[in-house]
Design a protein around this motif. Sequence first.
Motif, PDB file in Angstrom:
ATOM      1  N   PHE B   6       1.121  -1.324   0.339  1.00 43.95           N
ATOM      2  CA  PHE B   6      -0.031   0.248   0.277  1.00 43.95           C
ATOM      3  C   PHE B   6       0.585   0.894  -0.273  1.00 43.95           C
ATOM      4  O   PHE B   6       0.990   2.305  -0.658  1.00 43.95           O
ATOM      5  CB  PHE B   6      -0.764  -0.128   1.320  1.00 43.95           C
ATOM      6  N   HIS B   7       1.622   1.210   0.603  1.00 40.07           N
ATOM      7  CA  HIS B   7       3.008   2.213   0.997  1.00 40.07           C
ATOM      8  C   HIS B   7       3.618   2.328  -0.594  1.00 40.07           C
ATOM      9  O   HIS B   7       3.853   3.433  -0.693  1.00 40.07           O
ATOM     10  CB  HIS B   7       3.433   2.338   2.285  1.00 40.07           C
ATOM     11  N   LYS B   8       4.175   2.033  -0.666  1.00 32.80           N
ATOM     12  CA  LYS B   8       4.288   1.279  -2.561  1.00 32.80           C
ATOM     13  C   LYS B   8       3.488   1.685  -3.750  1.00 32.80           C
ATOM     14  O   LYS B   8       4.087   2.924  -4.071  1.00 32.80           O
ATOM     15  CB  LYS B   8       4.909   0.321  -3.016  1.00 32.80           C
ATOM     16  N   LEU B   9       2.719   1.629  -3.262  1.00 35.14           N
ATOM     17  CA  LEU B   9       1.534   1.968  -4.677  1.00 35.14           C
ATOM     18  C   LEU B   9       1.021   3.772  -4.115  1.00 35.14           C
ATOM     19  O   LEU B   9       1.227   4.661  -5.185  1.00 35.14           O
ATOM     20  CB  LEU B   9       0.424   1.412  -4.177  1.00 35.14           C
ATOM     21  N   ALA B  10       0.856   3.710  -3.541  1.00 36.63           N
ATOM     22  CA  ALA B  10       1.028   5.375  -2.522  1.00 36.63           C
ATOM     23  C   ALA B  10       1.921   6.575  -3.018  1.00 36.63           C
ATOM     24  O   ALA B  10       1.782   7.370  -2.932  1.00 36.63           O
ATOM     25  CB  ALA B  10       0.991   5.324  -0.770  1.00 36.63           C
ATOM     26  N   SER B  11       3.742   5.540  -3.367  1.00 35.78           N
ATOM     27  CA  SER B  11       4.109   6.267  -3.779  1.00 35.78           C
ATOM     28  C   SER B  11       4.324   7.146  -5.437  1.00 35.78           C
ATOM     29  O   SER B  11       4.177   6.424  -5.919  1.00 35.78           O
ATOM     30  CB  SER B  11       5.710   5.923  -3.570  1.00 35.78           C
ATOM     31  N   PRO B  12       4.831   8.155  -5.455  1.00 35.12           N
ATOM     32  CA  PRO B  12       4.053   9.069  -6.477  1.00 35.12           C
ATOM     33  C   PRO B  12       4.699   8.213  -7.687  1.00 35.12           C
ATOM     34  O   PRO B  12       3.920   7.777  -9.212  1.00 35.12           O
ATOM     35  CB  PRO B  12       3.390  10.310  -6.749  1.00 35.12           C
ATOM     36  N   PRO B  13       5.827   8.138  -7.709  1.00 35.56           N
ATOM     37  CA  PRO B  13       6.983   7.506  -8.861  1.00 35.56           C
ATOM     38  C   PRO B  13       6.070   5.980  -8.996  1.00 35.56           C
ATOM     39  O   PRO B  13       5.969   5.907 -10.133  1.00 35.56           O
ATOM     40  CB  PRO B  13       7.929   7.263  -8.440  1.00 35.56           C
ATOM     41  N   HIS B  14       6.323   4.734  -7.835  1.00 35.89           N
ATOM     42  CA  HIS B  14       5.867   4.297  -8.490  1.00 35.89           C
ATOM     43  C   HIS B  14       4.693   4.201  -8.348  1.00 35.89           C
ATOM     44  O   HIS B  14       4.207   3.201  -9.996  1.00 35.89           O
ATOM     45  CB  HIS B  14       5.949   2.745  -6.902  1.00 35.89           C
ATOM     46  N   PHE B  15       3.673   4.185  -8.507  1.00 41.46           N
ATOM     47  CA  PHE B  15       1.583   4.686  -8.904  1.00 41.46           C
ATOM     48  C   PHE B  15       2.906   5.502 -10.221  1.00 41.46           C
ATOM     49  O   PHE B  15       1.213   4.165 -10.794  1.00 41.46           O
ATOM     50  CB  PHE B  15       1.207   5.556  -8.170  1.00 41.46           C
ATOM     51  N   TYR B  16       3.449   6.061 -10.885  1.00 43.45           N
ATOM     52  CA  TYR B  16       2.956   6.402 -11.884  1.00 43.45           C
ATOM     53  C   TYR B  16       3.522   5.396 -13.081  1.00 43.45           C
ATOM     54  O   TYR B  16       3.052   5.038 -14.381  1.00 43.45           O
ATOM     55  CB  TYR B  16       4.247   7.747 -12.358  1.00 43.45           C
ATOM     56  N   ARG B  17       4.031   5.051 -12.305  1.00 45.17           N
ATOM     57  CA  ARG B  17       5.387   3.314 -13.726  1.00 45.17           C
ATOM     58  C   ARG B  17       3.835   2.148 -13.720  1.00 45.17           C
ATOM     59  O   ARG B  17       3.728   2.005 -14.665  1.00 45.17           O
ATOM     60  CB  ARG B  17       6.006   2.406 -12.932  1.00 45.17           C
ATOM     61  N   ILE B  18       2.698   1.728 -12.784  1.00 51.09           N
ATOM     62  CA  ILE B  18       2.127   0.865 -12.568  1.00 51.09           C
ATOM     63  C   ILE B  18       1.158   2.091 -13.678  1.00 51.09           C
ATOM     64  O   ILE B  18       0.264   0.956 -14.883  1.00 51.09           O
ATOM     65  CB  ILE B  18       0.993   0.925 -11.377  1.00 51.09           C
ATOM     66  N   ALA B  19       0.574   3.163 -13.543  1.00 50.72           N
ATOM     67  CA  ALA B  19      -0.274   3.636 -14.005  1.00 50.72           C
ATOM     68  C   ALA B  19      -0.228   3.765 -15.995  1.00 50.72           C
ATOM     69  O   ALA B  19      -0.895   3.493 -16.352  1.00 50.72           O
ATOM     70  CB  ALA B  19      -0.639   4.995 -13.820  1.00 50.72           C
ATOM     71  N   GLY B  20       1.343   3.458 -16.468  1.00 47.63           N
ATOM     72  CA  GLY B  20       1.429   3.930 -17.630  1.00 47.63           C
ATOM     73  C   GLY B  20       0.565   2.342 -18.226  1.00 47.63           C
ATOM     74  O   GLY B  20       1.049   2.268 -18.390  1.00 47.63           O
ATOM     75  N   ARG B  21       0.783   1.230 -17.484  1.00 44.81           N
ATOM     76  CA  ARG B  21       0.439  -0.078 -17.707  1.00 44.81           C
ATOM     77  C   ARG B  21      -0.628  -0.398 -17.672  1.00 44.81           C
ATOM     78  O   ARG B  21      -1.124  -0.779 -18.434  1.00 44.81           O
ATOM     79  CB  ARG B  21       1.068  -1.115 -17.140  1.00 44.81           C
ATOM     80  N   LEU B  22      -1.470  -0.169 -16.946  1.00 43.47           N
ATOM     81  CA  LEU B  22      -3.038   0.348 -16.484  1.00 43.47           C
ATOM     82  C   LEU B  22      -3.220   0.647 -17.387  1.00 43.47           C
ATOM     83  O   LEU B  22      -4.515   0.620 -18.120  1.00 43.47           O
ATOM     84  CB  LEU B  22      -3.215   0.620 -15.038  1.00 43.47           C
ATOM     85  N   ALA B  23      -3.689   1.976 -17.940  1.00 44.14           N
ATOM     86  CA  ALA B  23      -4.160   2.582 -18.855  1.00 44.14           C
ATOM     87  C   ALA B  23      -5.089   2.312 -20.270  1.00 44.14           C
ATOM     88  O   ALA B  23      -5.874   1.632 -20.451  1.00 44.14           O
ATOM     89  CB  ALA B  23      -3.448   3.907 -18.581  1.00 44.14           C
TER      90      ALA B  23
END
Lengths: 56, 245
Positions: B6-23
């Motif tokens: 959860f803390h990893k996901l809440a970190s903006p850089p980590h989320f940014y990378r996941i979002a790039g694949r998620l979209a």
Amino acid sequence: MSAGGFLAMGGYAAYVWPAFGLTLAVMLWNVHAARRAHERAREDALRRLPDREPGA
Amino acid sequence: MDWTWFHKLASPPHFYRIAGRLAPGLGWPALVLILAGLYGGLVFAPADFQQGDGFRILYVHAPSAWLSMFIYAMMAIAAGIGLIWRMKLAHAVAIAAAPIGAWFTFLALATGSLWGKPMWGTWWVWDARLTSELILLFLYLGFLALHASIDDTQRADRAAAVLALVGIVNLPIIHYSVYWWNTLHQGSTITKLGRPSITLDMLWPLLVMLVGFTLFFGAVLTRRVQAEVLRRERNAAWLRAELAR
């Protein structure tokens, strides 16, 4: 059903097609706006960068 | 329970990378479902015995109305999380969701108006369902305007979050308005527990559209959150690495 009959929508064409067309337009606009926002944010971030050295 | 994910996901850089694949992972299924729902709703489903082919507006109206409320709830919860736990990413999610929610609220109102004219004989009526949905649009616009009017991002986030949380009171009003007050608006089609008041041929395109619209929102939201993360990120090392890709 014939193509003409389909387009006539049982007499509701003047309401059904604008509703679907408007929805399509808004959804396409949202995709475009989100992509543009992302692109601009990238460009702005790139412009910000040279001022700072890593670790400075 | 281990909360590191959860803390990893809440970190903006980590989320940014996941979002790039998620979209794209959300966007492509959304496109397929919406095309299937369009075919089902416009061609496959039989005409309504009272409303004829006019009822087909349901297939864009109901998903828009659903998203208008779902997005608000999500936005307010994200804003609340940002307010209470001071999580930066949550505020970014809230401000990214607001314009999308405003657009779908507009769509719910506009398609409803196009449906109301032939069925009720009027484009608009100041009735409880329609008025509370219009207030929802003003809440979105107020949220965006308030956020834009404060220069300091953190203060803007907090002020707008309070507005979003107060506005949540409008959601049950919209939902129950058709039961609490005399209204022209028809009752729900599928939320009667377990017993939808609609035939299966009409129901499946609606469900497909609801899921398709929701995935579409997810795809657009992740792109907007990515933009918001970039705008807010001040960690030069990470930005440099990310933008060099």
